[in-house]
Scaffold this motif. Structure first.
Motif, PDB file in Angstrom:
ATOM      1  N   UNK A   1       0.695  -1.264   0.014  1.00 47.51           N
ATOM      2  CA  UNK A   1       0.055  -0.023   0.111  1.00 47.51           C
ATOM      3  C   UNK A   1       0.797   1.205   0.004  1.00 47.51           C
ATOM      4  N   UNK A   2       1.890   1.170   0.759  1.00 47.97           N
ATOM      5  CA  UNK A   2       2.904   2.241   0.756  1.00 47.97           C
ATOM      6  C   UNK A   2       3.499   2.730  -0.521  1.00 47.97           C
ATOM      7  N   UNK A   3       3.911   1.552  -1.279  1.00 50.30           N
ATOM      8  CA  UNK A   3       4.342   1.836  -2.642  1.00 50.30           C
ATOM      9  C   UNK A   3       3.296   2.269  -3.511  1.00 50.30           C
ATOM     10  N   UNK A   4       2.096   1.939  -3.313  1.00 46.01           N
ATOM     11  CA  UNK A   4       1.055   2.348  -4.333  1.00 46.01           C
ATOM     12  C   UNK A   4       0.660   3.898  -4.055  1.00 46.01           C
ATOM     13  N   UNK A   5       0.938   4.201  -2.819  1.00 45.28           N
ATOM     14  CA  UNK A   5       0.700   5.551  -2.315  1.00 45.28           C
ATOM     15  C   UNK A   5       1.784   6.517  -3.216  1.00 45.28           C
ATOM     16  N   UNK A   6       2.706   6.232  -3.493  1.00 43.40           N
ATOM     17  CA  UNK A   6       3.769   7.020  -4.004  1.00 43.40           C
ATOM     18  C   UNK A   6       3.203   7.358  -5.476  1.00 43.40           C
ATOM     19  N   UNK A   7       2.225   6.622  -6.033  1.00 44.36           N
ATOM     20  CA  UNK A   7       1.949   7.066  -7.349  1.00 44.36           C
ATOM     21  C   UNK A   7       0.778   7.958  -7.490  1.00 44.36           C
ATOM     22  N   UNK A   8      -0.001   8.293  -6.318  1.00 46.83           N
ATOM     23  CA  UNK A   8      -1.154   9.104  -6.000  1.00 46.83           C
ATOM     24  C   UNK A   8      -0.678  10.467  -5.442  1.00 46.83           C
TER      25      UNK A   8
END
Length: 363
Positions: A82-89
């Protein structure tokens, strides 16, 4: 995340801020760019992030119902995804993401451990208060699943106390609620509002998101992930200021993901694909074709490559990097700063877009 006080305009900013409030009518199809941004980048990235946050919240419940080494390991894996996915938004602080303060409530670091412990053990807290931003989000979860003790057995022992269980699930649920508000907004009408706001004024979607993009690159990627822990602004390096401090091997991976997102968005690259559409690159290429000036788009792309090359030598733990060889952190900061100048001075000047934020960190 540590905040830099923004109260003075830099000299360079003044030099590129002398134009009018309106962009030149250059006949570039801004709406096509907004459609690509919305349909192929922003909404898909948010949907992906929402799925990862949902999985994190579900595993938080599983873990608190049965705290074991296995369920803790799975929770950590979901947190990382989830933390990695956060970087994309994180770039897209527009619409409800701006009004609900998504960035501040999601990733303000370092977490305030003293206040987290006080709030958690008292059972009295309101996570919607701005004063609670440094007690929640991914940094607070980082503390709760990695930093409570020196061993996994000791961490699990903490969760014999229901106060820890409740706070953990409340944090995960808070992330889920904030994220769903943003996704619902994009899917229930904001997408059309965004795409149709294709004018060249300071309130147009292109101007606003261009500023958001540069602000994110300058303040969150360059300053918070690298410059602040390296001591660029204070003169004193601080290894505790890094992102994901307690999951000590994760800060470089988060940085790399954020850098990849920044580069992909500049190129108009679709989320999860190599396909590209209208974006900053094609806009700058168009402006260069009618002005005959410097190939700024290629200059920016080349500088992204230079950042990647320099940062590739950083260790997986930025806190260890600061302590062992801070010079490499400073060198990475310097390479990032070169694209800040490319964006904030040259790109904005070519696009005739005004800066809509103020800073005081010596750019």
């Amino acid at each position: 995340m540590k905040q830099v006080l923004f109260f003075l305009l830099g000299v360079a900013l003044i030099s590129c801020d002398s134009g009018s409030n309106e962009s030149t009518d250059d006949n570039f199809d801004r709406q096509a760019m907004l459609v690509n941004w919305a349909d192929n980048i922003i909404v898909p990235a948010y949907k992906n992030y929402e799925g990862e946050v949902d999985a994190l919240e579900a595993q938080a419940v599983v873990f608190t119902n049965a705290p074991t080494e296995e369920s803790l390991a799975t929770l950590r894996a979901k947190w990382r995804s989830a933390y990695l996915a956060w970087q994309w938004v994180a770039i897209f602080e527009i619409g409800v993401a701006e009004t609900n303060g998504l960035q501040g409530y999601t990733n303000m670091y370092p977490a305030n451990i003293e206040e987290i412990e006080s709030s958690m053990l008292s059972g009295s807290y309101n996570l919607e208060l701005p004063s609670r931003r440094d007690q929640q989000g991914f940094p607070a979860l980082d503390y709760l699943i990695y930093g409570l003790a020196s061993s996994d057995a000791e961490i699990l022992a903490k969760y014999e106390n229901n106060a820890y269980k409740t706070y953990l699930t409340d944090l995960a649920k808070r992330l889920q609620t904030l994220t769903s508000e943003v996704v619902n907004d994009w899917e229930s009408g904001y997408r059309d509002t965004f795409v149709n706001n294709d004018g060249s004024s300071a309130t147009g979607a292109v101007n606003k998101l261009t500023n958001d993009y540069i602000f994110y690159f300058e303040k969150h990627l360059r300053a918070s992930k690298v410059g602040i822990p390296a001591g660029v602004f204070s003169g004193t390096p601080d290894p505790t200021d890094v992102e994901a401090y307690y999951a000590s091997d994760f800060s470089k991976e988060l940085f790399n993901e954020a850098l990849a997102c920044s580069k992909a968005f500049f190129n108009g690259q679709h989320f999860g694909s190599t396909q590209t559409g209208e974006g900053f690159k094609t806009y700058l290429d168009y402006l260069n074709s009618i002005s005959g000036g410097t190939d700024l788009a290629q200059q920016i792309i080349d500088q992204f490559a230079a950042i990647e090359s320099t940062s590739s030598s950083l260790t997986s733990s930025f806190s260890q990097q600061v302590e062992s060889n801070n010079e490499l952190m400073l060198n990475t900061y310097d390479e990032l700063q070169k694209n800040v100048i490319n964006f904030k001075i040259d790109m904005l000047q070519l696009m005739n877009v005004k800066v809509d934020y103020v800073d005081a960190d010596g750019d």
